[in-house]
Scaffold this active site. Sequence first.
Site, PDB file in Angstrom:
ATOM      1  CB  SER A 189     -15.906  18.749 -21.323  1.00 14.50           C
ATOM      2  OG  SER A 189     -16.097  19.191 -22.651  1.00 14.50           O
ATOM      3  CB  CYS A 190     -19.741  21.303 -23.017  1.00 14.55           C
ATOM      4  SG  CYS A 190     -20.350  20.627 -24.576  1.00 14.55           S
ATOM      5  N   GLY A 191     -21.655  18.656 -22.061  1.00 13.53           N
ATOM      6  CA  GLY A 191     -23.035  18.211 -22.070  1.00 13.53           C
ATOM      7  C   GLY A 191     -23.757  18.648 -23.320  1.00 13.53           C
TER       8      GLY A 191
END
Length: 286
Positions: free
Chosen positions: A114-116
């Site tokens: 989701s956030c990298g």
Amino acid sequence: MGRATTRGRILRIRNGSVDERADTLVVEEPLEIRVNGKPLTVTMRTPGHDFDLAAGFLLGEGVVRRAEDLRVIRYCAGATEDGSNTYNVLDVSLAEHVPPPDTSLERNFYTTSSCGLCGKASLDAVRTRAQWPVADDRVGIGPRILMELPDRLRGAQRIFDRTGGLHAAGLFSVEGETLAVCEDVGRHNAVDKVVGWALRQGRVPLRGSVLMVSGRASFELVQKAWMAGIPTLAAVSAPSSLAVGLAEEAGMTLVGFLRGASMNVYTGIDRVLLEEGSGHAEEVTT
């Protein structure tokens, strides 16, 4: 090779009707990327195009620049009881002239879908390591071509059609030709996959190209586009303030809210050909 989808049982409730049925789910599994045998990072991804994902990740991190910087990419034996391959660990062997990743940048970290990659080095470090200038890439693109890209991207999302749970990234020419489309549970992974494909095909820097993403435009996606020499990034949703700032610094065209017949051009407006016909951008007065 790992599967991108799996089947599961669900209870579906629709308009007061209840039934149990099988449903297709997108697979999310960890991928450990090693460089020259040393673990570098773990990312949660949808299996498929793993070699491209690793190549694109290393390009985005400034470890490699060209296809010849990569010697071999291979899967490693998984940690199963029978010694079989889980296809969740791969090792990238760099060419002899390529130095190993700089461990001082503290890039041995876990990555969610989701956030990298969180905890990036400073913006100054990103600027100094960007290998391909995009500000002097003056090839423009017409609004009508840009407006076609979301549908072209969506039309190529085969796994999304079955699961409804994937991001997508696509590389397009300024004429609207589809060069590559990849899907993944993580938007950053989808970008790494298409960029890695281009790197391994010897197409980097991607001059005169457009990167189209299915979600928002984050700082990280602008960085990845810049590192690949992509002059235009378009997204169906909003950009962040950091994304706009980095795109401005890079001389990149950043388009957001690209939906139907409307869009917002945040930076690099001179590449958007309001009067189509010429292959180069004309100055736009605002």
